[in-house]
Design a protein around this motif. Structure first.
Motif, PDB file in Angstrom:
ATOM      1  N   THR A 111     -12.821 -12.562 -76.346  1.00 52.92           N
ATOM      2  CA  THR A 111     -13.825 -13.443 -76.952  1.00 52.92           C
ATOM      3  C   THR A 111     -13.797 -14.821 -76.304  1.00 52.92           C
ATOM      4  N   ILE A 112     -12.595 -15.368 -76.131  1.00 59.22           N
ATOM      5  CA  ILE A 112     -12.448 -16.681 -75.494  1.00 59.22           C
ATOM      6  C   ILE A 112     -12.956 -16.631 -74.052  1.00 59.22           C
ATOM      7  N   ALA A 113     -12.584 -15.559 -73.338  1.00 59.27           N
ATOM      8  CA  ALA A 113     -12.995 -15.424 -71.938  1.00 59.27           C
ATOM      9  C   ALA A 113     -14.514 -15.327 -71.815  1.00 59.27           C
ATOM     10  N   VAL A 114     -15.149 -14.579 -72.701  1.00 53.91           N
ATOM     11  CA  VAL A 114     -16.605 -14.429 -72.674  1.00 53.91           C
ATOM     12  C   VAL A 114     -17.292 -15.764 -72.958  1.00 53.91           C
ATOM     13  N   MET A 134     -15.448 -14.153 -62.804  1.00 52.88           N
ATOM     14  CA  MET A 134     -15.069 -15.302 -63.625  1.00 52.88           C
ATOM     15  C   MET A 134     -14.489 -14.847 -64.964  1.00 52.88           C
ATOM     16  N   LEU A 135     -15.124 -13.859 -65.579  1.00 52.39           N
ATOM     17  CA  LEU A 135     -14.638 -13.336 -66.851  1.00 52.39           C
ATOM     18  C   LEU A 135     -13.221 -12.787 -66.719  1.00 52.39           C
ATOM     19  N   PHE A 136     -12.980 -11.976 -65.702  1.00 49.34           N
ATOM     20  CA  PHE A 136     -11.650 -11.388 -65.507  1.00 49.34           C
ATOM     21  C   PHE A 136     -10.622 -12.466 -65.149  1.00 49.34           C
ATOM     22  N   ALA A 137     -11.062 -13.489 -64.407  1.00 49.92           N
ATOM     23  CA  ALA A 137     -10.156 -14.577 -64.036  1.00 49.92           C
ATOM     24  C   ALA A 137      -9.696 -15.344 -65.268  1.00 49.92           C
ATOM     25  N   VAL A 138     -10.626 -15.650 -66.149  1.00 53.68           N
ATOM     26  CA  VAL A 138     -10.272 -16.380 -67.373  1.00 53.68           C
ATOM     27  C   VAL A 138      -9.360 -15.525 -68.253  1.00 53.68           C
ATOM     28  N   TYR A 139      -9.654 -14.228 -68.343  1.00 52.86           N
ATOM     29  CA  TYR A 139      -8.798 -13.332 -69.128  1.00 52.86           C
ATOM     30  C   TYR A 139      -7.393 -13.288 -68.533  1.00 52.86           C
ATOM     31  N   THR A 140      -7.314 -13.223 -67.206  1.00 48.54           N
ATOM     32  CA  THR A 140      -6.016 -13.241 -66.525  1.00 48.54           C
ATOM     33  C   THR A 140      -5.275 -14.532 -66.833  1.00 48.54           C
ATOM     34  N   PHE A 141      -5.981 -15.646 -66.836  1.00 47.99           N
ATOM     35  CA  PHE A 141      -5.382 -16.951 -67.125  1.00 47.99           C
ATOM     36  C   PHE A 141      -4.774 -16.974 -68.529  1.00 47.99           C
ATOM     37  N   ALA A 197      -0.677  -8.584 -63.846  1.00 43.38           N
ATOM     38  CA  ALA A 197      -0.893  -8.101 -62.478  1.00 43.38           C
ATOM     39  C   ALA A 197      -2.153  -7.239 -62.362  1.00 43.38           C
ATOM     40  N   LYS A 198      -2.388  -6.354 -63.315  1.00 47.06           N
ATOM     41  CA  LYS A 198      -3.552  -5.465 -63.272  1.00 47.06           C
ATOM     42  C   LYS A 198      -4.852  -6.257 -63.223  1.00 47.06           C
ATOM     43  N   TRP A 199      -4.948  -7.264 -64.086  1.00 44.60           N
ATOM     44  CA  TRP A 199      -6.198  -8.022 -64.173  1.00 44.60           C
ATOM     45  C   TRP A 199      -6.361  -8.994 -63.016  1.00 44.60           C
ATOM     46  N   LEU A 200      -5.258  -9.400 -62.421  1.00 43.79           N
ATOM     47  CA  LEU A 200      -5.347 -10.212 -61.210  1.00 43.79           C
ATOM     48  C   LEU A 200      -5.957  -9.372 -60.085  1.00 43.79           C
ATOM     49  N   ASN A 229       4.836 -17.104 -59.339  1.00 44.61           N
ATOM     50  CA  ASN A 229       3.488 -16.598 -59.084  1.00 44.61           C
ATOM     51  C   ASN A 229       2.497 -16.973 -60.188  1.00 44.61           C
ATOM     52  N   ARG A 230       2.955 -16.981 -61.429  1.00 50.64           N
ATOM     53  CA  ARG A 230       2.029 -17.267 -62.513  1.00 50.64           C
ATOM     54  C   ARG A 230       1.439 -18.671 -62.404  1.00 50.64           C
ATOM     55  N   TRP A 231       2.187 -19.584 -61.794  1.00 52.99           N
ATOM     56  CA  TRP A 231       1.660 -20.932 -61.591  1.00 52.99           C
ATOM     57  C   TRP A 231       0.548 -20.929 -60.545  1.00 52.99           C
ATOM     58  N   LEU A 232       0.731 -20.108 -59.522  1.00 51.86           N
ATOM     59  CA  LEU A 232      -0.290 -19.998 -58.492  1.00 51.86           C
ATOM     60  C   LEU A 232      -1.545 -19.326 -59.040  1.00 51.86           C
TER      61      LEU A 232
END
Length: 262
Positions: A8-11, A147-154, A164-167, A227-230
């Motif tokens: 919901t937040i990502a959308v 963009m949606l998947f990137a925000v969800y990954t974040f 890792a999967k969503w990245l 890696n999570r910081w990158l």
């Protein structure tokens, strides 16, 4: 936090960014309010046209009000403005801007009752070829999907979850949308396949390239303890570059050399 809340937040973030980019882009119609006979009329003046005469329409203005004139010239040039009167056809005032070469631009404004619209500066419209829906729609969906998947990954990164999967999905979606369908759209609209670095200054191509570089670096260092910081940096950078108006510094026809500038 449940997955539904993450999505919901990502959308919401993706929708806000997409609306902002659409509203601030140089191809979004210019909204103007025309004041005639103590009445206000809202207009949307186009800033993007396909390869045919672009009809400027003024809706709701009564037929009894005449003397509305369109002024235009090639952009960027010092040509004298050409003026044509609006005609009342099909229950609305209409005037046509002449077709221009691919990526050619016109600068135009309207006068009525001695006032200019827009009042600040003329509108600039760029012409292009029509882009088939079969490549335009997938490009749009994939870019905003990235963009949606990137925000969800974040969100997964920030809450210490496995990401890792969503990245990987983000990188794959960005690659297909930006480097396969993106060039297809660019070629269909203006001719060149790529107008970003090192061949041109198109901010749309360059911001896609910059975002992909950081995400590819994050994917390549997936096993690195930091890696999570990158990944977080790559997502924040992607959000930042997505706030840059779409199509800025894009292809432009040079009327002096009669060639397309990238």
């Amino acid at each position: 936090m449940k997955k539904a809340a993450y999505w919901t937040i990502a959308v919401v973030i993706t929708l806000v960014l997409s609306i902002y980019q659409r509203m601030t882009g140089p191809t979004h119609p210019k909204k103007v309010v025309m004041e005639l006979n103590d009445a206000s009329y809202k207009m949307k003046l186009p800033r993007s046209g396909v390869q045919h005469d672009e009809i400027i329409t003024l809706n709701d203005i009564p037929q009894s009000h005449g003397n509305i004139t369109l002024h235009y010239r090639r952009y960027p040039t010092q040509d004298e403005y050409t003026s044509v009167d609006f005609k009342y056809l099909d229950n609305k005032w209409q005037a046509a801007l002449p077709v221009q070469p691919v990526a050619g631009k016109l600068q135009y404004y309207i006068t009525a009752d001695g006032k200019n619209y827009p009042a600040d500066e003329p509108v600039v419209i760029r012409f292009r070829n029509d882009v088939p829906a079969g490549i335009l729609i997938p490009h749009i969906l994939l870019m905003f999907g990235a963009m949606l998947f990137a925000v969800y990954t974040f969100l997964l990164v920030m809450t210490g979850r496995v990401y890792a999967k969503w990245l990987k999905i983000t990188v794959g979606t960005l690659f297909v949308g930006g480097f396969i369908f993106g060039p297809l759209v660019q070629h269909a609209a203006f001719g060149p396949w790529w107008t970003g670095f090192p061949y041109g200054t198109d901010l749309t191509d360059n911001k896609t390239l910059l975002s992909f570089f950081f995400f590819a670096a994050a994917l390549a260092t997936l096993k690195w303890k930091y890696n999570r910081w990158l990944v977080g940096l790559a997502v924040l950078l992607m959000i930042a570059v997505f706030t840059i108006p779409h199509s800025s510094y894009g292809s432009e026809y040079d009327y002096t050399t009669q060639q397309l500038k990238k």
